[in-house]
Design a protein around this motif. Sequence first.
Motif, PDB file in Angstrom:
ATOM      1  N   VAL A 102       9.038 -54.904  -2.260  1.00 45.31           N
ATOM      2  CA  VAL A 102       8.892 -56.012  -1.309  1.00 45.31           C
ATOM      3  C   VAL A 102       8.448 -55.500   0.061  1.00 45.31           C
ATOM      4  O   VAL A 102       7.471 -55.996   0.649  1.00 45.31           O
ATOM      5  CB  VAL A 102      10.213 -56.794  -1.183  1.00 45.31           C
ATOM      6  N   PHE A 103       9.155 -54.508   0.571  1.00 45.63           N
ATOM      7  CA  PHE A 103       8.846 -53.999   1.914  1.00 45.63           C
ATOM      8  C   PHE A 103       7.552 -53.195   1.930  1.00 45.63           C
ATOM      9  O   PHE A 103       6.824 -53.196   2.924  1.00 45.63           O
ATOM     10  CB  PHE A 103      10.005 -53.161   2.435  1.00 45.63           C
ATOM     11  N   PHE A 104       7.280 -52.492   0.837  1.00 43.82           N
ATOM     12  CA  PHE A 104       6.038 -51.720   0.732  1.00 43.82           C
ATOM     13  C   PHE A 104       4.819 -52.624   0.879  1.00 43.82           C
ATOM     14  O   PHE A 104       3.923 -52.387   1.688  1.00 43.82           O
ATOM     15  CB  PHE A 104       6.027 -50.991  -0.614  1.00 43.82           C
ATOM     16  N   SER A 105       4.781 -53.683   0.071  1.00 46.15           N
ATOM     17  CA  SER A 105       3.622 -54.578   0.100  1.00 46.15           C
ATOM     18  C   SER A 105       3.532 -55.325   1.420  1.00 46.15           C
ATOM     19  O   SER A 105       2.432 -55.524   1.967  1.00 46.15           O
ATOM     20  CB  SER A 105       3.697 -55.565  -1.066  1.00 46.15           C
ATOM     21  N   CYS A 106       4.676 -55.722   1.962  1.00 47.87           N
ATOM     22  CA  CYS A 106       4.681 -56.440   3.236  1.00 47.87           C
ATOM     23  C   CYS A 106       4.152 -55.563   4.369  1.00 47.87           C
ATOM     24  O   CYS A 106       3.300 -55.988   5.160  1.00 47.87           O
ATOM     25  CB  CYS A 106       6.089 -56.921   3.551  1.00 47.87           C
ATOM     26  N   ALA A 107       4.647 -54.320   4.444  1.00 47.62           N
ATOM     27  CA  ALA A 107       4.239 -53.426   5.526  1.00 47.62           C
ATOM     28  C   ALA A 107       2.763 -53.095   5.444  1.00 47.62           C
ATOM     29  O   ALA A 107       2.050 -53.096   6.454  1.00 47.62           O
ATOM     30  CB  ALA A 107       5.074 -52.146   5.486  1.00 47.62           C
ATOM     31  N   PHE A 108       2.293 -52.808   4.225  1.00 51.05           N
ATOM     32  CA  PHE A 108       0.879 -52.451   4.094  1.00 51.05           C
ATOM     33  C   PHE A 108      -0.007 -53.654   4.384  1.00 51.05           C
ATOM     34  O   PHE A 108      -1.062 -53.528   5.007  1.00 51.05           O
ATOM     35  CB  PHE A 108       0.605 -51.917   2.689  1.00 51.05           C
ATOM     36  N   GLY A 109       0.432 -54.832   3.954  1.00 49.87           N
ATOM     37  CA  GLY A 109      -0.337 -56.040   4.267  1.00 49.87           C
ATOM     38  C   GLY A 109      -0.405 -56.282   5.768  1.00 49.87           C
ATOM     39  O   GLY A 109      -1.460 -56.652   6.305  1.00 49.87           O
ATOM     40  N   LEU A 110       0.710 -56.046   6.457  1.00 41.77           N
ATOM     41  CA  LEU A 110       0.722 -56.204   7.909  1.00 41.77           C
ATOM     42  C   LEU A 110      -0.221 -55.207   8.567  1.00 41.77           C
ATOM     43  O   LEU A 110      -0.928 -55.547   9.523  1.00 41.77           O
ATOM     44  CB  LEU A 110       2.147 -56.000   8.430  1.00 41.77           C
ATOM     45  N   GLY A 111      -0.254 -53.990   8.053  1.00 44.55           N
ATOM     46  CA  GLY A 111      -1.169 -52.993   8.593  1.00 44.55           C
ATOM     47  C   GLY A 111      -2.620 -53.411   8.444  1.00 44.55           C
ATOM     48  O   GLY A 111      -3.434 -53.236   9.361  1.00 44.55           O
ATOM     49  N   ILE A 112      -2.963 -53.963   7.280  1.00 44.45           N
ATOM     50  CA  ILE A 112      -4.335 -54.425   7.052  1.00 44.45           C
ATOM     51  C   ILE A 112      -4.693 -55.544   8.013  1.00 44.45           C
ATOM     52  O   ILE A 112      -5.800 -55.591   8.568  1.00 44.45           O
ATOM     53  CB  ILE A 112      -4.499 -54.881   5.588  1.00 44.45           C
ATOM     54  N   VAL A 113      -3.748 -56.469   8.226  1.00 43.70           N
ATOM     55  CA  VAL A 113      -3.991 -57.573   9.165  1.00 43.70           C
ATOM     56  C   VAL A 113      -4.243 -57.032  10.569  1.00 43.70           C
ATOM     57  O   VAL A 113      -5.174 -57.466  11.266  1.00 43.70           O
ATOM     58  CB  VAL A 113      -2.797 -58.548   9.159  1.00 43.70           C
ATOM     59  N   LEU A 114      -3.436 -56.062  11.003  1.00 45.18           N
ATOM     60  CA  LEU A 114      -3.593 -55.503  12.341  1.00 45.18           C
ATOM     61  C   LEU A 114      -4.929 -54.767  12.482  1.00 45.18           C
ATOM     62  O   LEU A 114      -5.604 -54.886  13.512  1.00 45.18           O
ATOM     63  CB  LEU A 114      -2.434 -54.549  12.654  1.00 45.18           C
ATOM     64  N   VAL A 115      -5.299 -54.027  11.447  1.00 41.21           N
ATOM     65  CA  VAL A 115      -6.566 -53.304  11.499  1.00 41.21           C
ATOM     66  C   VAL A 115      -7.745 -54.277  11.538  1.00 41.21           C
ATOM     67  O   VAL A 115      -8.759 -54.028  12.199  1.00 41.21           O
ATOM     68  CB  VAL A 115      -6.690 -52.353  10.287  1.00 41.21           C
TER      69      VAL A 115
END
Length: 283
Positions: free
Chosen positions: A99-112
């Motif tokens: 859950v946290f893995f996918s959420c964090a990586f998705g947030l990183g993609i959004v920020l980038v």
Amino acid sequence: MTLVEFLTEPWHLVFMRRAFAVAVVTGLVCGVVGVYVVLRGMAFIGEAVSHSAFPGVALAYAFQGNLLLGGALAGMTTSLLIALVTQNRRLKADTVIGVFFSCAFGLGIVLVSTRDSWSTDLSSFLFGQVLAVGPEDVWTAAGVGAVLVAVVLLFSKELVAVSLDRETARAAGLPVLRLDLILYAIVTATIVLSLQAVGNILVLSLLITPAATARMLTDRLWAMTLLASLLGGTGALAGLYVSYAYDLAAGGSIVCVLTAVFAMVWCAAPRHGLLRRLRPQAA
């Protein structure tokens, strides 16, 4: 070129000496910490923490801050949340990590995606840039690495007890949550330490592969720890030699060397290797 020339030539270059130092320190530390990750069966946490550092780096990049500090804060935050949520016995650790893995990586993609272009700093975080480390990076790696190894050795017995049987450890009065937080913090700090050597994408290999290789060779904790650290350090050193000789990416070369050693041990380990298991059938 003779063998002696091949071995000594890179040491004439200042940037290679620094790279060797950082890579070897990182390999040694990853080997020691990776033993507890392998015993715990939590290789996925390494992947989760490394990718959860991504939004912190992206945020630091957006505000022109320190990328490694941003990654460390994001990784530590995610580790803390994982450790707390996994105390709920209805949820398995790999589920919470996912859950946290996918959420964090998705947030990183959004920020980038909010930035117009990638910079070399951000790409070096993803793929590593060990050949560009400065003298302060060498001392930082050595100091942080020494602290991490000391903490691991200090809590070694407790971490092993929790890794092998959490319920028994809890019944024995061990502070399971506190030990979880300590282990997750150590793993996060180790991953951040390794980012310069192999980058965010490949860091899991440096953390897991030496320990997994050592696991194939011995059942004793002290021997496994020693072997994993030696494999991590020498593998990082050998990978840099391969990178230098053939003009290849340093991080990828280190990972390929470590994986090649694992493959050989998996086949030829005296007690647990593939050839040993096939031998009685052929007899």
